[in-house]
Design a protein around this motif. Structure first.
Motif, PDB file in Angstrom:
ATOM      1  N   GLU A  78       0.842  -1.207   0.000  1.00  0.00           N
ATOM      2  CA  GLU A  78       0.000   0.000   0.000  1.00  0.00           C
ATOM      3  C   GLU A  78       0.872   1.250   0.000  1.00  0.00           C
ATOM      4  N   ALA A  79       1.974   1.192   0.757  1.00  0.00           N
ATOM      5  CA  ALA A  79       2.891   2.337   0.796  1.00  0.00           C
ATOM      6  C   ALA A  79       3.555   2.536  -0.571  1.00  0.00           C
ATOM      7  N   ILE A  80       3.915   1.422  -1.212  1.00  0.00           N
ATOM      8  CA  ILE A  80       4.513   1.509  -2.551  1.00  0.00           C
ATOM      9  C   ILE A  80       3.502   2.104  -3.534  1.00  0.00           C
ATOM     10  N   GLY A  81       2.267   1.642  -3.439  1.00  0.00           N
ATOM     11  CA  GLY A  81       1.211   2.160  -4.309  1.00  0.00           C
ATOM     12  C   GLY A  81       1.019   3.665  -4.127  1.00  0.00           C
ATOM     13  N   ALA A  82       0.981   4.093  -2.871  1.00  0.00           N
ATOM     14  CA  ALA A  82       0.792   5.521  -2.578  1.00  0.00           C
ATOM     15  C   ALA A  82       1.966   6.326  -3.122  1.00  0.00           C
ATOM     16  N   GLU A  83       3.174   5.783  -2.955  1.00  0.00           N
ATOM     17  CA  GLU A  83       4.382   6.481  -3.404  1.00  0.00           C
ATOM     18  C   GLU A  83       4.450   6.564  -4.937  1.00  0.00           C
ATOM     19  N   ALA A  84       4.065   5.474  -5.584  1.00  0.00           N
ATOM     20  CA  ALA A  84       4.226   5.392  -7.042  1.00  0.00           C
ATOM     21  C   ALA A  84       2.980   5.849  -7.810  1.00  0.00           C
ATOM     22  N   GLY A  85       1.915   6.180  -7.091  1.00  0.00           N
ATOM     23  CA  GLY A  85       0.683   6.576  -7.776  1.00  0.00           C
ATOM     24  C   GLY A  85      -0.011   5.410  -8.450  1.00  0.00           C
ATOM     25  N   LEU A  86       0.104   4.216  -7.843  1.00  0.00           N
ATOM     26  CA  LEU A  86      -0.581   3.035  -8.378  1.00  0.00           C
ATOM     27  C   LEU A  86      -1.781   2.738  -7.486  1.00  0.00           C
ATOM     28  N   ASP A  87      -2.907   2.512  -8.110  1.00  0.00           N
ATOM     29  CA  ASP A  87      -4.149   2.257  -7.379  1.00  0.00           C
ATOM     30  C   ASP A  87      -4.227   0.753  -7.057  1.00  0.00           C
ATOM     31  N   VAL A  88      -3.600   0.372  -5.943  1.00  0.00           N
ATOM     32  CA  VAL A  88      -3.440  -1.047  -5.592  1.00  0.00           C
ATOM     33  C   VAL A  88      -4.763  -1.705  -5.217  1.00  0.00           C
ATOM     34  N   GLU A  89      -5.006  -2.840  -5.849  1.00  0.00           N
ATOM     35  CA  GLU A  89      -6.191  -3.642  -5.512  1.00  0.00           C
ATOM     36  C   GLU A  89      -5.721  -5.075  -5.310  1.00  0.00           C
ATOM     37  N   PHE A  90      -5.893  -5.602  -4.093  1.00  0.00           N
ATOM     38  CA  PHE A  90      -5.398  -6.944  -3.802  1.00  0.00           C
ATOM     39  C   PHE A  90      -6.361  -8.014  -4.304  1.00  0.00           C
ATOM     40  N   ILE A 252      12.544   3.096   1.764  1.00  0.00           N
ATOM     41  CA  ILE A 252      13.681   2.680   2.595  1.00  0.00           C
ATOM     42  C   ILE A 252      14.434   3.931   3.059  1.00  0.00           C
ATOM     43  N   GLU A 253      14.622   4.874   2.133  1.00  0.00           N
ATOM     44  CA  GLU A 253      15.378   6.093   2.481  1.00  0.00           C
ATOM     45  C   GLU A 253      14.620   7.016   3.420  1.00  0.00           C
ATOM     46  N   ASN A 254      13.311   7.131   3.272  1.00  0.00           N
ATOM     47  CA  ASN A 254      12.581   8.090   4.117  1.00  0.00           C
ATOM     48  C   ASN A 254      12.058   7.493   5.431  1.00  0.00           C
ATOM     49  N   GLY A 255      12.423   6.242   5.712  1.00  0.00           N
ATOM     50  CA  GLY A 255      12.087   5.665   7.019  1.00  0.00           C
ATOM     51  C   GLY A 255      10.740   4.956   7.075  1.00  0.00           C
ATOM     52  N   THR A 256       9.947   5.062   6.028  1.00  0.00           N
ATOM     53  CA  THR A 256       8.629   4.407   6.040  1.00  0.00           C
ATOM     54  C   THR A 256       8.774   2.886   6.099  1.00  0.00           C
ATOM     55  N   TYR A 257       9.735   2.372   5.346  1.00  0.00           N
ATOM     56  CA  TYR A 257       9.978   0.922   5.350  1.00  0.00           C
ATOM     57  C   TYR A 257      10.303   0.446   6.773  1.00  0.00           C
ATOM     58  N   ALA A 258      11.199   1.171   7.451  1.00  0.00           N
ATOM     59  CA  ALA A 258      11.595   0.781   8.817  1.00  0.00           C
ATOM     60  C   ALA A 258      10.409   0.835   9.773  1.00  0.00           C
ATOM     61  N   GLU A 259       9.555   1.825   9.564  1.00  0.00           N
ATOM     62  CA  GLU A 259       8.366   1.967  10.412  1.00  0.00           C
ATOM     63  C   GLU A 259       7.450   0.745  10.248  1.00  0.00           C
ATOM     64  N   ILE A 260       7.241   0.328   9.021  1.00  0.00           N
ATOM     65  CA  ILE A 260       6.381  -0.831   8.751  1.00  0.00           C
ATOM     66  C   ILE A 260       7.041  -2.093   9.322  1.00  0.00           C
ATOM     67  N   TYR A 261       8.339  -2.193   9.155  1.00  0.00           N
ATOM     68  CA  TYR A 261       9.075  -3.356   9.671  1.00  0.00           C
ATOM     69  C   TYR A 261       8.927  -3.444  11.191  1.00  0.00           C
ATOM     70  N   ARG A 262       9.104  -2.311  11.866  1.00  0.00           N
ATOM     71  CA  ARG A 262       8.999  -2.308  13.340  1.00  0.00           C
ATOM     72  C   ARG A 262       7.587  -2.639  13.791  1.00  0.00           C
ATOM     73  N   LYS A 263       6.612  -2.176  13.045  1.00  0.00           N
ATOM     74  CA  LYS A 263       5.210  -2.455  13.401  1.00  0.00           C
ATOM     75  C   LYS A 263       4.960  -3.963  13.462  1.00  0.00           C
ATOM     76  N   PHE A 265       7.461  -6.570  13.229  1.00  0.00           N
ATOM     77  CA  PHE A 265       8.510  -7.450  13.771  1.00  0.00           C
ATOM     78  C   PHE A 265       9.144  -6.909  15.045  1.00  0.00           C
ATOM     79  N   ASP A 266       8.709  -5.723  15.447  1.00  0.00           N
ATOM     80  CA  ASP A 266       9.198  -5.165  16.696  1.00  0.00           C
ATOM     81  C   ASP A 266      10.730  -5.130  16.746  1.00  0.00           C
ATOM     82  N   ALA A 267      11.335  -4.877  15.611  1.00  0.00           N
ATOM     83  CA  ALA A 267      12.794  -4.822  15.519  1.00  0.00           C
ATOM     84  C   ALA A 267      13.173  -3.909  14.361  1.00  0.00           C
ATOM     85  N   ASP A 268      14.426  -3.457  14.369  1.00  0.00           N
ATOM     86  CA  ASP A 268      14.887  -2.640  13.241  1.00  0.00           C
ATOM     87  C   ASP A 268      15.206  -3.549  12.057  1.00  0.00           C
TER      88      ASP A 268
END
Ligand code: ARG
Length: 277
Positions: A78-90, A252-263, A265-268
């Protein structure tokens, strides 16, 4: 904030795995993404970006009590979709139906804790690696002293999810009697029930299933059998590979990836290589 609801994972296991669930991701803004360039080329006619997943693989993808998809992969896509302007549908598909769907062009991508392998790269393209994982052996606690390595699995009964790297690994073991299941939770349940001696599955998923308390008397033995990297799969030659990689790198660069990872896996997050193979 990092409080992972284990019980919701369990409910995800229990919910039907066969129904095709279509959810529309809520992208960044409310308006239609302007896509004059790039990604529009291989999107579906409706302008959505159809992403396949097999949602019985928590904490990567599962269904909540209310039937909504959730997990690390879901948040990341979803974050990739928002970043890339892709209307993600699972779109929920059986795991072994995902690559055929990519080949047939009925979906635009897949995020399903799918390991980047040389064999799969012959039929689909992958994004750069987005997660580091590996296979582990699970056994019942009462047999943990007898089975401590891959060698101990010779001539044993092993349960796996169909079409996975775990199934491939099991197939290499001399004399092993392999039973395949449509989902990893079903394979683990078979082990818990005492009908097989071991399960070979992705370590983060098996560990999560054990930690959830849903399966009693199981443990992971020995060391990881493999080091594997997950990638987002796309049809061979898709224009969207670059789009997805660029968005992933931004996250990855703006920290969003790390935020999702911590959510989840509770780890960096660990460093990821540029390529998996
Ligand atoms: N990583 C393994 C593979 O690529 C298992 C993935 C299973 N994923 C799933 N959503 N069930 O084969």
């Amino acid at each position: 904030m990092f409080n992972i609801s284990r019980s919701s994972f369990i409910k995800g296991f229990a919910l039907g795995l066969s129904a095709t669930l279509v959810l529309t991701a809520c992208g960044g803004g409310g308006s239609e993404p302007a896509s004059e360039s790039g990604p529009a080329a291989s999107e579906s006619p409706e302008g959505t970006f159809r992403v396949a997943t097999e949602p019985a693989f928590p904490p990567f993808e599962s269904q909540s009590e209310s039937g909504e998809l959730e997990g690390f992969d879901i948040d990341l896509m979803e974050a990739i979709g928002a970043e890339a302007g892709l209307d993600v549908e699972f779109e929920s598909l059986p795991f072994d139906g995902i690559i055929p769907a990519l080949q047939a062009g009925t979906v635009d991508a897949a995020i399903s804790a799918m390991t980047i392998t040389a064999e799969r790269e012959e039929t689909v393209d992958f994004s750069q690696p987005y997660f580091k994982a590996g296979l582990a052996i699970a056994v019942r606690e009462d047999s943990a002293s007898e089975i401590t390595s891959l060698d101990d699995l010779q001539n044993k009964k092993i349960a796996v999810q169909i079409g996975t790297t775990g199934a491939d690994k099991a197939a290499e073991i001399p004399g092993a009697e392999i039973t395949t299941f449509d989902s990893a939770p079903l394979a683990l349940q078979e082990l818990s029930n005492g009908n097989v001696d071991a399960v070979i599955n992705d370590a983060p998923v098996t560990l999560d299933a054990i930690a959830s308390g849903n399966l009693s008397g199981l443990e992971v033995v020995g060391e990881l059998l493999t080091e594997e990297f997950y990638g987002i799969a796309l049809p061979s030659g898709s224009d969207n590979v670059d789009t997805v990689n660029e968005a992933l790198n931004t996250l990855i660069e703006n920290g969003t990836y790390a935020e999702i990872y911590r959510k989840w896996f509770d780890a960096d997050p660990p460093e990821l290589p540029e390529s998996a193979l």
